[in-house]
Design an enzyme around this catalytic site. Structure first.
Site, PDB file in Angstrom:
ATOM      1  N   SER A   8       0.841  -1.194   0.000  1.00 33.48           N
ATOM      2  CA  SER A   8       0.000   0.000   0.000  1.00 33.48           C
ATOM      3  C   SER A   8       0.876   1.243   0.000  1.00 33.48           C
ATOM      4  CB  SER A   8      -0.886   0.020   1.242  1.00 33.48           C
ATOM      5  OG  SER A   8      -1.430   1.321   1.401  1.00 33.48           O
ATOM      6  N   HIS A  37      -1.237  -1.589  -4.255  1.00 32.35           N
ATOM      7  CA  HIS A  37      -2.495  -1.190  -3.609  1.00 32.35           C
ATOM      8  C   HIS A  37      -2.516   0.332  -3.457  1.00 32.35           C
ATOM      9  CE1 HIS A  37      -6.031  -2.104  -1.115  1.00 32.35           C
ATOM     10  NE2 HIS A  37      -5.620  -1.162  -0.271  1.00 32.35           N
ATOM     11  N   ASP A  71      -4.640   3.454  -2.076  1.00 38.89           N
ATOM     12  CA  ASP A  71      -5.698   3.802  -1.118  1.00 38.89           C
ATOM     13  C   ASP A  71      -6.243   5.192  -1.410  1.00 38.89           C
ATOM     14  OD1 ASP A  71      -6.021   1.579   0.692  1.00 38.89           O
ATOM     15  OD2 ASP A  71      -3.964   1.979   1.328  1.00 38.89           O
ATOM     16  N   MET A 130      -9.023   7.999  -0.376  1.00 35.60           N
ATOM     17  CA  MET A 130      -9.879   8.423   0.748  1.00 35.60           C
ATOM     18  C   MET A 130     -10.411   9.821   0.473  1.00 35.60           C
ATOM     19  SD  MET A 130      -7.553   7.146   3.933  1.00 35.60           S
ATOM     20  CE  MET A 130      -6.697   5.564   3.914  1.00 35.60           C
ATOM     21  N   HIS A 176      -8.334   0.909  -4.032  1.00 33.67           N
ATOM     22  CA  HIS A 176      -9.268   0.732  -2.909  1.00 33.67           C
ATOM     23  C   HIS A 176      -9.954   2.068  -2.644  1.00 33.67           C
ATOM     24  CE1 HIS A 176      -9.575  -0.259   1.710  1.00 33.67           C
ATOM     25  NE2 HIS A 176     -10.760  -0.185   1.134  1.00 33.67           N
ATOM     26  N   MET A 184     -12.136   4.215  -0.675  1.00 32.70           N
ATOM     27  CA  MET A 184     -12.781   4.480   0.622  1.00 32.70           C
ATOM     28  C   MET A 184     -13.483   5.824   0.505  1.00 32.70           C
ATOM     29  SD  MET A 184      -9.621   3.074   2.905  1.00 32.70           S
ATOM     30  CE  MET A 184      -8.487   3.304   1.531  1.00 32.70           C
ATOM     31  N   MET A 186     -11.471  -5.873   5.517  1.00 35.49           N
ATOM     32  CA  MET A 186     -10.608  -4.934   6.251  1.00 35.49           C
ATOM     33  C   MET A 186     -10.271  -5.526   7.620  1.00 35.49           C
ATOM     34  SD  MET A 186      -9.963  -2.382   4.288  1.00 35.49           S
ATOM     35  CE  MET A 186      -9.012  -1.503   5.532  1.00 35.49           C
ATOM     36  N   GLY A 204      -2.891   4.141   7.957  1.00 32.04           N
ATOM     37  CA  GLY A 204      -1.947   3.040   8.028  1.00 32.04           C
ATOM     38  C   GLY A 204      -1.431   2.897   9.454  1.00 32.04           C
ATOM     39  N   GLY A 205      -0.735   1.808   9.685  1.00 32.12           N
ATOM     40  CA  GLY A 205      -0.037   1.640  10.950  1.00 32.12           C
ATOM     41  C   GLY A 205      -0.887   1.207  12.124  1.00 32.12           C
ATOM     42  N   ASP A 258      -6.468  -6.319   4.587  1.00 37.16           N
ATOM     43  CA  ASP A 258      -5.847  -4.987   4.529  1.00 37.16           C
ATOM     44  C   ASP A 258      -5.904  -4.375   5.916  1.00 37.16           C
ATOM     45  OD1 ASP A 258      -5.081  -2.402   3.924  1.00 37.16           O
ATOM     46  OD2 ASP A 258      -6.724  -2.014   2.517  1.00 37.16           O
ATOM     47  N   GLY A 274       1.195  -1.940   4.210  1.00 41.16           N
ATOM     48  CA  GLY A 274       1.728  -0.586   4.066  1.00 41.16           C
ATOM     49  C   GLY A 274       2.951  -0.392   4.926  1.00 41.16           C
TER      50      GLY A 274
HETATM   51  C1  DX5 Z   1      -6.218   1.616   5.623  1.00 39.29           C
HETATM   52  C2  DX5 Z   1      -5.771   1.299   4.218  1.00 39.29           C
HETATM   53  C3  DX5 Z   1      -4.667   0.330   4.193  1.00 39.29           C
HETATM   54  C4  DX5 Z   1      -3.424   0.785   4.886  1.00 39.29           C
HETATM   55  C5  DX5 Z   1      -2.725  -0.419   5.426  1.00 39.29           C
HETATM   56  O1  DX5 Z   1      -7.338   2.408   5.581  1.00 39.29           O
HETATM   57  O2  DX5 Z   1      -6.838   0.759   3.464  1.00 39.29           O
HETATM   58  O3  DX5 Z   1      -4.362  -0.092   2.862  1.00 39.29           O
HETATM   59  O4  DX5 Z   1      -2.555   1.482   4.068  1.00 39.29           O
HETATM   60  O5  DX5 Z   1      -1.644   0.020   6.166  1.00 39.29           O
HETATM   61  P1  DX5 Z   1      -0.903  -0.897   7.208  1.00 39.29           P
HETATM   62  O6  DX5 Z   1      -0.375  -2.075   6.446  1.00 39.29           O
HETATM   63  O7  DX5 Z   1       0.156  -0.025   7.764  1.00 39.29           O
HETATM   64  O8  DX5 Z   1      -1.934  -1.313   8.226  1.00 39.29           O
HETATM   65 ZN    ZN Z   2      -6.462  -0.272   1.442  1.00 36.00          ZN
END
Ligand code: DX5
Ligand code: ZN
Length: 233
Positions: free
Chosen positions: A17, A41, A43, A45, A74, A76, A144, A151-152, A182, A204
């Site tokens: 990601s 991937h 993301d 948003m 993806h 969102m 999810m 992330g994180g 994810d 990510g």
């Molecule tokens: C969260 C995203 C993920 C995110 C994952 O809303 O959809 O793709 O980047 O990040 P990690 O791997 O750090 O959880």
């Molecule tokens: Zn994602």
């Protein structure tokens, strides 16, 4: 004579990601992991579906000129119908919309008409039953394993049962479904989800926050492969 279909064994892949990459050097970040992957991937948003803003079609178009990878996009966002075509035109290969936004049947048809690979996502607290009616209409289901937006975050093990139910339903129907997870995926948490039947692992921070992102991809894939091999040998 009745026959039992062999369980589908879809390809295991890590989809890094870019949310956790350096947005000032995205093309370099993508290049650093490209030898180990075939999916990226992306993301997206909108500040409404999730409390964060990331990237739109212009960034996807810029990345497209640097990469031949499959862009696993993806969304969102609360109004995917408005943006599916711009993302397709920008170079998205597959788009995944959230079942929580509704209008799922129409969105699936729109994605098919646009020639996109079709994904359907569910938040951690959205039940299997919300996905079930669409399993034979989509190419990918995204479970999810964190609440989307950032992330994180830490992997939520309570989602594993939903992954197993999606895989069991897909196998029972003979569907070669990609099941993606994810959120909080690394070389440790991947073991539990591959056992449950997931085969696409978004990561990510466990890729881009490591000193060697390419090696990190390899570690996650190796752990997933070892678990599947061990389970089937
Ligand atoms: C969260 C995203 C993920 C995110 C994952 O809303 O959809 O793709 O980047 O990040 P990690 O791997 O750090 O959880
Ligand atoms: Zn994602």
């Amino acid at each position: 004579m009745a026959t039992t279909a062999a369980p589908v064994m879809p390809t295991l892949r890590v989809a890094p990601s870019i949310l956790s990459a350096d947005f000032g050097s995205l093309a370099d970040a993508v290049a650093s992991v490209t030898p180990g992957i075939d999916w990226l991937h992306v993301d997206v948003m909108d500040g409404h579906f999730v409390p964060n803003l990331t990237i739109g079609p212009p960034v996807v178009a810029s990345l497209r000129s640097h990469s031949q990878l499959f862009f696993d996009t993806h969304l969102m966002i609360t109004e995917p119908a408005r943006y599916l075509e711009p993302f397709r035109d920008a170079g998205a290969d597959g788009c995944t919309v959230h079942v929580e936004v509704g209008e799922t049947t129409a969105l699936i048809a729109q994605m098919r008409d646009l020639g996109l690979r079709v994904g359907l996502a569910a938040n951690p607290d959205t039940p299997f039953e919300a996905l079930e009616p669409y399993l034979d209409q989509v190419d990918l289901v995204l479970c999810m394993t964190v609440f989307p937006g950032f992330g994180g975050q830490s992997f939520m093990p309570e989602v594993v049962d939903k992954v197993a139910r999606v895989r069991a339903a897909a196998d029972a129907a003979g569907l070669p479904l990609d099941i993606e997870v994810d959120g909080g995926i690394d070389e440790h948490t991947v073991v539990e989800v591959v056992r449950a039947g997931a085969n696409v692992f978004v990561a990510g921070s466990a890729v881009f926050n490591r000193d060697d992102p390419l090696a990190a991809v390899g570690s996650i894939l190796d752990a997933a492969t070892a678990e599947r091999t061990g389970a089937t040998s």
